[in-house]
Scaffold this motif. Structure first.
Motif, PDB file in Angstrom:
ATOM      1  N   LYS A 120     -13.286  -2.348 125.237  1.00 42.30           N
ATOM      2  CA  LYS A 120     -12.878  -2.867 123.945  1.00 42.30           C
ATOM      3  C   LYS A 120     -13.125  -1.837 122.846  1.00 42.30           C
ATOM      4  CE  LYS A 120     -13.568  -7.061 122.712  1.00 42.30           C
ATOM      5  NZ  LYS A 120     -12.123  -7.340 122.489  1.00 42.30           N
ATOM      6  N   LEU A 121     -12.180  -1.767 121.924  1.00 44.90           N
ATOM      7  CA  LEU A 121     -12.311  -0.861 120.793  1.00 44.90           C
ATOM      8  C   LEU A 121     -13.101  -1.531 119.676  1.00 44.90           C
ATOM      9  CD1 LEU A 121     -11.577   1.707 119.185  1.00 44.90           C
ATOM     10  CD2 LEU A 121      -9.441   0.559 118.512  1.00 44.90           C
ATOM     11  N   ASN A 122     -14.223  -0.925 119.301  1.00 43.01           N
ATOM     12  CA  ASN A 122     -15.029  -1.409 118.179  1.00 43.01           C
ATOM     13  C   ASN A 122     -14.728  -0.531 116.971  1.00 43.01           C
ATOM     14  OD1 ASN A 122     -16.466  -3.252 119.947  1.00 43.01           O
ATOM     15  ND2 ASN A 122     -17.555  -1.463 120.724  1.00 43.01           N
ATOM     16  N   PHE A 123     -14.042  -1.109 115.986  1.00 41.56           N
ATOM     17  CA  PHE A 123     -13.566  -0.323 114.849  1.00 41.56           C
ATOM     18  C   PHE A 123     -13.443  -1.251 113.643  1.00 41.56           C
ATOM     19  CE2 PHE A 123      -9.611   2.041 113.081  1.00 41.56           C
ATOM     20  CZ  PHE A 123     -10.410   2.749 112.192  1.00 41.56           C
ATOM     21  N   ASP A 124     -14.234  -0.989 112.604  1.00 45.23           N
ATOM     22  CA  ASP A 124     -14.264  -1.874 111.435  1.00 45.23           C
ATOM     23  C   ASP A 124     -12.903  -2.020 110.768  1.00 45.23           C
ATOM     24  OD1 ASP A 124     -16.944  -2.312 111.806  1.00 45.23           O
ATOM     25  OD2 ASP A 124     -17.607  -0.808 110.354  1.00 45.23           O
ATOM     26  N   LYS A 125     -12.099  -0.954 110.825  1.00 50.14           N
ATOM     27  CA  LYS A 125     -10.788  -0.982 110.162  1.00 50.14           C
ATOM     28  C   LYS A 125      -9.657  -1.332 111.128  1.00 50.14           C
ATOM     29  CE  LYS A 125     -12.133   2.559 106.785  1.00 50.14           C
ATOM     30  NZ  LYS A 125     -11.814   3.899 106.230  1.00 50.14           N
ATOM     31  N   GLN A 173     -14.253   7.829 112.341  1.00 45.06           N
ATOM     32  CA  GLN A 173     -14.387   6.681 111.439  1.00 45.06           C
ATOM     33  C   GLN A 173     -15.409   5.642 111.935  1.00 45.06           C
ATOM     34  OE1 GLN A 173     -10.814   5.319 109.279  1.00 45.06           O
ATOM     35  NE2 GLN A 173      -9.611   6.437 110.818  1.00 45.06           N
ATOM     36  N   GLY A 174     -16.400   6.103 112.693  1.00 44.37           N
ATOM     37  CA  GLY A 174     -17.435   5.190 113.167  1.00 44.37           C
ATOM     38  C   GLY A 174     -17.002   4.279 114.295  1.00 44.37           C
ATOM     39  N   ALA A 175     -15.827   4.513 114.860  1.00 47.47           N
ATOM     40  CA  ALA A 175     -15.330   3.675 115.949  1.00 47.47           C
ATOM     41  C   ALA A 175     -15.996   4.052 117.271  1.00 47.47           C
ATOM     42  CB  ALA A 175     -13.817   3.811 116.071  1.00 47.47           C
ATOM     43  N   SER A 176     -15.969   3.121 118.209  1.00 43.05           N
ATOM     44  CA  SER A 176     -16.534   3.376 119.544  1.00 43.05           C
ATOM     45  C   SER A 176     -15.856   2.463 120.549  1.00 43.05           C
ATOM     46  CB  SER A 176     -18.047   3.123 119.553  1.00 43.05           C
ATOM     47  OG  SER A 176     -18.328   1.755 119.279  1.00 43.05           O
ATOM     48  N   LEU A 177     -16.024   2.799 121.822  1.00 40.32           N
ATOM     49  CA  LEU A 177     -15.509   1.972 122.909  1.00 40.32           C
ATOM     50  C   LEU A 177     -16.675   1.284 123.609  1.00 40.32           C
ATOM     51  CD1 LEU A 177     -12.831   4.393 124.384  1.00 40.32           C
ATOM     52  CD2 LEU A 177     -12.370   2.186 123.311  1.00 40.32           C
ATOM     53  N   SER A 178     -16.482   0.034 123.976  1.00 41.65           N
ATOM     54  CA  SER A 178     -17.516  -0.724 124.673  1.00 41.65           C
ATOM     55  C   SER A 178     -17.720  -0.163 126.078  1.00 41.65           C
ATOM     56  CB  SER A 178     -17.098  -2.186 124.786  1.00 41.65           C
ATOM     57  OG  SER A 178     -16.066  -2.331 125.771  1.00 41.65           O
ATOM     58  N   PRO A 179     -18.807  -0.546 126.736  1.00 42.73           N
ATOM     59  CA  PRO A 179     -18.932  -0.226 128.162  1.00 42.73           C
ATOM     60  C   PRO A 179     -17.772  -0.850 128.941  1.00 42.73           C
ATOM     61  CG  PRO A 179     -21.018  -0.997 127.270  1.00 42.73           C
ATOM     62  CD  PRO A 179     -19.994  -1.258 126.221  1.00 42.73           C
ATOM     63  N   GLU A 180     -17.597  -0.424 130.180  1.00 43.93           N
ATOM     64  CA  GLU A 180     -16.501  -0.930 131.003  1.00 43.93           C
ATOM     65  C   GLU A 180     -16.786  -2.356 131.482  1.00 43.93           C
ATOM     66  OE1 GLU A 180     -16.467   2.079 133.966  1.00 43.93           O
ATOM     67  OE2 GLU A 180     -15.875   3.628 132.528  1.00 43.93           O
ATOM     68  N   TYR A 181     -15.812  -3.227 131.279  1.00 43.98           N
ATOM     69  CA  TYR A 181     -15.880  -4.599 131.783  1.00 43.98           C
ATOM     70  C   TYR A 181     -15.044  -4.664 133.061  1.00 43.98           C
ATOM     71  CZ  TYR A 181     -17.786  -6.473 127.387  1.00 43.98           C
ATOM     72  OH  TYR A 181     -18.579  -6.741 126.306  1.00 43.98           O
ATOM     73  N   LEU A 182     -15.654  -5.044 134.157  1.00 45.82           N
ATOM     74  CA  LEU A 182     -14.929  -5.212 135.407  1.00 45.82           C
ATOM     75  C   LEU A 182     -14.151  -6.520 135.361  1.00 45.82           C
ATOM     76  CD1 LEU A 182     -14.393  -4.187 138.297  1.00 45.82           C
ATOM     77  CD2 LEU A 182     -16.438  -5.440 139.019  1.00 45.82           C
ATOM     78  N   VAL A 183     -12.843  -6.457 135.596  1.00 47.94           N
ATOM     79  CA  VAL A 183     -11.986  -7.640 135.487  1.00 47.94           C
ATOM     80  C   VAL A 183     -11.862  -8.307 136.854  1.00 47.94           C
ATOM     81  CG1 VAL A 183      -9.728  -8.541 134.818  1.00 47.94           C
ATOM     82  CG2 VAL A 183     -10.704  -6.564 133.608  1.00 47.94           C
ATOM     83  N   PHE A 184     -12.090  -9.605 136.900  1.00 49.60           N
ATOM     84  CA  PHE A 184     -11.939 -10.402 138.117  1.00 49.60           C
ATOM     85  C   PHE A 184     -10.692 -11.266 137.995  1.00 49.60           C
ATOM     86  CE2 PHE A 184     -16.375  -9.294 138.299  1.00 49.60           C
ATOM     87  CZ  PHE A 184     -16.638  -9.173 139.658  1.00 49.60           C
ATOM     88  N   PHE A 185      -9.881 -11.276 139.066  1.00 49.84           N
ATOM     89  CA  PHE A 185      -8.644 -12.043 139.063  1.00 49.84           C
ATOM     90  C   PHE A 185      -8.731 -13.260 139.977  1.00 49.84           C
ATOM     91  CE2 PHE A 185      -7.468  -7.896 137.558  1.00 49.84           C
ATOM     92  CZ  PHE A 185      -6.512  -8.149 136.595  1.00 49.84           C
ATOM     93  N   GLU A 186      -9.799 -13.371 140.754  1.00 55.97           N
ATOM     94  CA  GLU A 186      -9.978 -14.518 141.621  1.00 55.97           C
ATOM     95  C   GLU A 186     -10.377 -15.732 140.793  1.00 55.97           C
ATOM     96  OE1 GLU A 186     -11.337 -11.633 142.055  1.00 55.97           O
ATOM     97  OE2 GLU A 186     -10.776 -10.857 144.029  1.00 55.97           O
ATOM     98  N   GLY A 187     -10.317 -16.886 141.419  1.00 56.74           N
ATOM     99  CA  GLY A 187     -10.786 -18.090 140.743  1.00 56.74           C
ATOM    100  C   GLY A 187      -9.721 -18.782 139.948  1.00 56.74           C
TER     101      GLY A 187
END
Length: 396
Positions: A286-291, A382-396
């Motif tokens: 996820k992109l963390n960016f105030d603007k 501009q102070g932006a950052s990317l979150s750690p990686e989220y593993l996506v699950f498609f089961e369920g």
């Protein structure tokens, strides 16, 4: 009426379909001949047949609702209260007792971090991906003094409390609400319990991606085919493909450069048409960016998408040696680089440049899928950052 038929459910064939649709739309645009009939494309897969009509007399923004059937995604669920703060977590080692953790509860997820270094994840419990057995311990005054979460089908226990009884009760009650609204409880999902130490990593369900992700978030793909595995060795990367997300009218799309060109496809196609099965792993950052939601930033991002839809894919030796950008000023109202070709990470880097997040001088061709992983720690402006990686699950 022109008619194209694609057999099977292969991701490459679907990507070709998306690219062709986008090319038709952008070529014809608003100046199309009114006598041209819509193009009909029939997509046949193992479990469905879908007919798509392209009206060449409309631009792609107007066409998208016609191209794709309404999503199965029904929108955000009940808005739940969010909490964050210090809790005491019981150590699995009996002699260590309780230790401080910085905890965040939001969107049916409870994550806990090192209480001093709050960026270091120590555990994440996603209630939508796993059913949890929940219990509380009370004192003589019937006040909750600690609460316990046990993944169903697993012996692991997560026991928390606060130094203040009132805070413990507050957390316990709100967590109960998140549990009650979760898919894990409603659908009795237990597949995470079979994954060793699953709580050590962030997890996202494919529906949570649709619900929580937005313009500028990154998607990383690790493909199963042998060619992709070879490219990962050459690039020294865990992932062989990167794309960027964009959202229109509540629907989430993946914008990417593949061998058939630059185009987009709907995020929920990964689940609906089983495309996720062609990948060993799909992760979100996820992109963390105030603007991020500023009108100018959003306009630049969406204009970039529109201008480059249907452009060609290319990865050649010359791009490896292009270290600086050639910045041209538009003349006579013309758009710059409208016909530019891209490879996957070049497209993502250029999109970030348009949002003001990357150095304008360094060429976009010098970014590769690995640069967008957590390991590389990409420096954004501009102070932006990317979150750690989220593993996506498609089961369920």
């Amino acid at each position: 009426m022109n008619k194209s038929i694609f057999q099977g459910n292969q991701r490459a064939q679907q990507a070709m379909m998306h690219s062709q649709i986008n090319r038709n739309i952008m070529k014809n645009n608003l100046n199309a001949d009114p006598n041209i009939k819509p193009e009909e494309i029939v997509v046949e897969s193992d479990n469905m047949q879908q007919t798509i009509y392209i009206n060449p007399n409309q631009n792609y923004q107007q066409v998208i609702p016609q191209v794709i059937k309404p999503s199965i995604f029904q929108g955000n669920r009940q808005q739940l209260r969010q909490l964050e703060g210090i809790l005491l977590k019981k150590s699995p080692h009996c002699l260590m007792g309780f230790s401080k953790k910085f905890c965040i509860l939001n969107n049916r997820k409870l994550s806990y971090y090192n209480w001093e270094k709050k960026h270091i994840l120590e555990g994440s419990l996603n209630f939508d991906l796993q059913e949890y057995l929940y219990s509380v311990t009370t004192n003589a005054d019937n006040q909750i003094i600690e609460f316990k979460l046990i993944p169903k089908g697993c012996e692991k226990q997560f026991i928390f409390k606060s130094e203040e009884v009132q805070k413990t009760q507050e957390w316990a009650q709100v967590i109960q609400q998140h549990l009650d609204q979760s898919d894990g409880k409603k659908k009795q999902i237990v597949f995470l319990s079979k994954t060793p130490k699953f709580w050590k990593h962030y997890q996202f369900s494919h529906l949570q991606v649709q619900e929580e992700c937005d313009n500028g978030d990154i998607v990383l793909f690790k493909s199963k085919d042998k060619f992709a595995a070879a490219s990962r060795i050459v690039l020294r990367s865990e992932f062989d493909h990167v794309a960027i997300l964009c959202k229109q009218d509540g629907q989430l799309y993946v914008y990417e450069a593949v061998s058939t060109g630059v185009g987009l496809f709907r995020w929920d196609y990964l689940k609906q048409q089983d495309w996720y099965k062609f990948y060993e792993k799909i992760c979100i950052r996820k992109l963390n960016f105030d603007k991020k939601n500023d009108i100018k930033v959003q306009d630049n991002f969406m204009e970039f998408i529109e201008e480059n839809m249907g452009n060609d894919y290319s990865l050649n030796i010359g791009k490896f040696f292009k270290f600086t950008s050639t910045i041209k000023k538009p003349t006579n109202g013309e758009k710059v680089e409208k016909k530019r070709s891209f490879f996957c990470s070049e497209l993502v880097a250029k999109a970030y440049k348009e949002m003001g997040l990357l150095d304008q001088v360094k060429s976009s061709t010098q970014y590769y899928p690995n640069d967008f992983t957590t390991d590389k720690q990409l420096k954004l402006l501009q102070g932006a950052s990317l979150s750690p990686e989220y593993l996506v699950f498609f089961e369920g």
